[in-house]
Each structure stands twice: as C-alpha cells, then as structure tokens.
Design a protein around this motif. Structure first.
Motif, PDB file in Angstrom:
ATOM      1  N   ASP A   4      13.655 -13.188  10.787  1.00  0.00           N
ATOM      2  CA  ASP A   4      13.817 -13.025  12.227  1.00  0.00           C
ATOM      3  C   ASP A   4      14.154 -11.583  12.597  1.00  0.00           C
ATOM      4  OD1 ASP A   4      16.309 -12.937  11.136  1.00  0.00           O
ATOM      5  OD2 ASP A   4      17.223 -14.386  12.495  1.00  0.00           O
ATOM      6  N   ARG A   5      14.133 -10.665  11.626  1.00  0.00           N
ATOM      7  CA  ARG A   5      14.457  -9.266  11.875  1.00  0.00           C
ATOM      8  C   ARG A   5      13.253  -8.368  11.605  1.00  0.00           C
ATOM      9  NH1 ARG A   5      19.443  -8.849   8.102  1.00  0.00           N
ATOM     10  NH2 ARG A   5      19.738 -11.074   8.140  1.00  0.00           N
ATOM     11  N   PRO A   6      12.837  -7.578  12.598  1.00  0.00           N
ATOM     12  CA  PRO A   6      11.727  -6.640  12.384  1.00  0.00           C
ATOM     13  C   PRO A   6      12.058  -5.629  11.285  1.00  0.00           C
ATOM     14  CG  PRO A   6      12.261  -6.802  14.714  1.00  0.00           C
ATOM     15  CD  PRO A   6      13.329  -7.537  13.966  1.00  0.00           C
ATOM     16  N   TYR A   7      11.068  -5.261  10.527  1.00  0.00           N
ATOM     17  CA  TYR A   7      11.167  -4.252   9.462  1.00  0.00           C
ATOM     18  C   TYR A   7      12.079  -4.659   8.305  1.00  0.00           C
ATOM     19  CZ  TYR A   7       8.891  -1.404  12.970  1.00  0.00           C
ATOM     20  OH  TYR A   7       8.026  -0.941  13.910  1.00  0.00           O
ATOM     21  N   GLN A   8      12.486  -5.931   8.244  1.00  0.00           N
ATOM     22  CA  GLN A   8      13.299  -6.380   7.112  1.00  0.00           C
ATOM     23  C   GLN A   8      12.417  -6.664   5.894  1.00  0.00           C
ATOM     24  OE1 GLN A   8      14.936 -10.339   7.183  1.00  0.00           O
ATOM     25  NE2 GLN A   8      16.806  -9.643   6.153  1.00  0.00           N
ATOM     26  N   LYS A   9      11.289  -7.343   6.126  1.00  0.00           N
ATOM     27  CA  LYS A   9      10.376  -7.688   5.042  1.00  0.00           C
ATOM     28  C   LYS A   9       8.976  -7.227   5.428  1.00  0.00           C
ATOM     29  CE  LYS A   9      12.972 -11.779   3.653  1.00  0.00           C
ATOM     30  NZ  LYS A   9      12.934 -13.233   3.498  1.00  0.00           N
ATOM     31  N   MET A  10       8.403  -6.397   4.585  1.00  0.00           N
ATOM     32  CA  MET A  10       7.053  -5.910   4.816  1.00  0.00           C
ATOM     33  C   MET A  10       6.259  -6.030   3.517  1.00  0.00           C
ATOM     34  SD  MET A  10       7.580  -2.773   7.402  1.00  0.00           S
ATOM     35  CE  MET A  10       8.906  -1.970   6.565  1.00  0.00           C
ATOM     36  N   VAL A  11       4.969  -6.268   3.658  1.00  0.00           N
ATOM     37  CA  VAL A  11       4.098  -6.427   2.496  1.00  0.00           C
ATOM     38  C   VAL A  11       2.884  -5.515   2.645  1.00  0.00           C
ATOM     39  CG1 VAL A  11       4.823  -8.781   1.964  1.00  0.00           C
ATOM     40  CG2 VAL A  11       2.962  -8.404   3.578  1.00  0.00           C
ATOM     41  N   THR A  12       2.246  -5.222   1.510  1.00  0.00           N
ATOM     42  CA  THR A  12       1.046  -4.396   1.511  1.00  0.00           C
ATOM     43  C   THR A  12       0.093  -4.897   0.440  1.00  0.00           C
ATOM     44  OG1 THR A  12       0.206  -2.128   1.480  1.00  0.00           O
ATOM     45  CG2 THR A  12       1.951  -2.671  -0.096  1.00  0.00           C
ATOM     46  N   ASP A  13      -1.137  -4.451   0.545  1.00  0.00           N
ATOM     47  CA  ASP A  13      -2.161  -4.790  -0.433  1.00  0.00           C
ATOM     48  C   ASP A  13      -3.248  -3.726  -0.332  1.00  0.00           C
ATOM     49  OD1 ASP A  13      -3.446  -6.252  -2.420  1.00  0.00           O
ATOM     50  OD2 ASP A  13      -4.571  -7.434  -0.977  1.00  0.00           O
ATOM     51  N   VAL A  14      -4.023  -3.578  -1.365  1.00  0.00           N
ATOM     52  CA  VAL A  14      -5.183  -2.679  -1.334  1.00  0.00           C
ATOM     53  C   VAL A  14      -6.425  -3.550  -1.428  1.00  0.00           C
ATOM     54  CG1 VAL A  14      -6.417  -0.835  -2.516  1.00  0.00           C
ATOM     55  CG2 VAL A  14      -3.927  -0.774  -2.389  1.00  0.00           C
ATOM     56  N   SER A  15      -7.317  -3.401  -0.449  1.00  0.00           N
ATOM     57  CA  SER A  15      -8.575  -4.150  -0.434  1.00  0.00           C
ATOM     58  C   SER A  15      -9.733  -3.179  -0.506  1.00  0.00           C
ATOM     59  CB  SER A  15      -8.692  -4.978   0.841  1.00  0.00           C
ATOM     60  OG  SER A  15      -7.649  -5.909   0.921  1.00  0.00           O
ATOM     61  N   GLU A  16     -10.781  -3.572  -1.214  1.00  0.00           N
ATOM     62  CA  GLU A  16     -11.969  -2.712  -1.286  1.00  0.00           C
ATOM     63  C   GLU A  16     -13.111  -3.367  -0.533  1.00  0.00           C
ATOM     64  OE1 GLU A  16     -14.147  -3.860  -5.422  1.00  0.00           O
ATOM     65  OE2 GLU A  16     -12.566  -2.363  -5.546  1.00  0.00           O
ATOM     66  N   TYR A  17     -13.900  -2.519   0.145  1.00  0.00           N
ATOM     67  CA  TYR A  17     -15.011  -3.001   0.963  1.00  0.00           C
ATOM     68  C   TYR A  17     -16.250  -2.152   0.724  1.00  0.00           C
ATOM     69  CZ  TYR A  17     -11.319  -5.309   3.601  1.00  0.00           C
ATOM     70  OH  TYR A  17     -10.260  -6.076   3.972  1.00  0.00           O
ATOM     71  N   ARG A  18     -17.392  -2.787   0.880  1.00  0.00           N
ATOM     72  CA  ARG A  18     -18.680  -2.087   0.960  1.00  0.00           C
ATOM     73  C   ARG A  18     -19.248  -2.437   2.316  1.00  0.00           C
ATOM     74  NH1 ARG A  18     -20.389  -4.586  -4.060  1.00  0.00           N
ATOM     75  NH2 ARG A  18     -22.032  -5.480  -2.817  1.00  0.00           N
ATOM     76  N   ASP A  35     -11.606   6.830   0.246  1.00  0.00           N
ATOM     77  CA  ASP A  35     -12.720   6.610  -0.678  1.00  0.00           C
ATOM     78  C   ASP A  35     -12.243   6.298  -2.095  1.00  0.00           C
ATOM     79  OD1 ASP A  35     -14.523   7.134   1.332  1.00  0.00           O
ATOM     80  OD2 ASP A  35     -14.709   9.252   0.825  1.00  0.00           O
ATOM     81  N   HIS A  36     -10.970   6.614  -2.385  1.00  0.00           N
ATOM     82  CA  HIS A  36     -10.435   6.430  -3.740  1.00  0.00           C
ATOM     83  C   HIS A  36      -9.055   5.772  -3.673  1.00  0.00           C
ATOM     84  CE1 HIS A  36     -13.661   8.946  -5.211  1.00  0.00           C
ATOM     85  NE2 HIS A  36     -13.347   9.836  -4.286  1.00  0.00           N
ATOM     86  N   PRO A  37      -8.782   4.775  -4.516  1.00  0.00           N
ATOM     87  CA  PRO A  37      -7.481   4.099  -4.506  1.00  0.00           C
ATOM     88  C   PRO A  37      -6.445   4.838  -5.352  1.00  0.00           C
ATOM     89  CG  PRO A  37      -8.922   3.004  -6.038  1.00  0.00           C
ATOM     90  CD  PRO A  37      -9.727   4.111  -5.409  1.00  0.00           C
ATOM     91  N   THR A  38      -5.870   5.890  -4.813  1.00  0.00           N
ATOM     92  CA  THR A  38      -4.886   6.693  -5.541  1.00  0.00           C
ATOM     93  C   THR A  38      -3.470   6.330  -5.099  1.00  0.00           C
ATOM     94  OG1 THR A  38      -4.938   8.438  -3.882  1.00  0.00           O
ATOM     95  CG2 THR A  38      -6.509   8.621  -5.708  1.00  0.00           C
ATOM     96  N   THR A  39      -2.493   6.802  -5.842  1.00  0.00           N
ATOM     97  CA  THR A  39      -1.096   6.578  -5.477  1.00  0.00           C
ATOM     98  C   THR A  39      -0.796   7.224  -4.130  1.00  0.00           C
ATOM     99  OG1 THR A  39      -0.489   6.534  -7.803  1.00  0.00           O
ATOM    100  CG2 THR A  39       1.288   6.874  -6.227  1.00  0.00           C
TER     101      THR A  39
END
Length: 92
Positions: A31-45, A75-79
């Motif tokens: 119920d708190r903004p910015y408490q839990k955040m998630v990310t992912d890397v997706s590739e597309y053509r 264009d490249h999945p780098t750190t």
C-alpha cells in the motif's frame, strides 16, 4: 512472417554476478508507493529485423500502483543499460 528459433535461449551463458536474495517471498502487494519495485529485461524484434537483430527493454514497475516509473531501450543488454533507469529513479 514467422521466424523459427534456431537455438534455445539460455540466460546462464556468460559471466554472472551473484544472485540477489528473495526478499519479497511472493508478497507482491503493497500500500506504499516506491516500497516494492520490480524489473525485467525483454528482447524484441520488429519490422524487418533479422534473426540476430534485437532491441532490449528494461522497465521498472511500482507494485503499489502498477505504473512503469522508469525504463530504458537499447541495442545491447549491458549492465549500464539496466542500471540507467534505476539511477534515474533514485535521482528523482
């Protein structure tokens, strides 16, 4: 036009950092903004891109509102590519 995948994707190929601990333990609601955040890397053509041409998307989603609060496309999945939206979010 459908392009058949020639090789199976394996995310374990290449150098790896250390795995983060599972701090959420499947408790995704908050119920708190910015408490839990998630990310992912997706590739597309898209368009007439060939089998080896891809673009990568890395969004950061706030689990309170379901809103994408920051993202990056490359264009490249780098750190650096993954860290850029996180650092932008921290500096807001």
């Amino acid at each position: 036009m459908y392009n058949r995948q020639i090789r199976k994707y394996d995310s374990s190929i290449g150098l790896q950092g250390k795995k983060a601990r599972n701090r959420l333990k499947r408790r995704f609601n908050t119920d708190r903004p910015y408490q839990k955040m998630v990310t992912d890397v997706s590739e597309y053509r898209y368009g007439k891109m060939g089998q080896d041409e891809r673009v990568y998307l890395s969004p950061i989603k706030d689990l309170c509102s379901g809103e994408i609060v920051s993202f990056n496309i490359s264009d490249h999945p780098t750190t650096e590519f993954v860290m850029k939206p996180l650092l932008e979010l921290i500096n807001k």
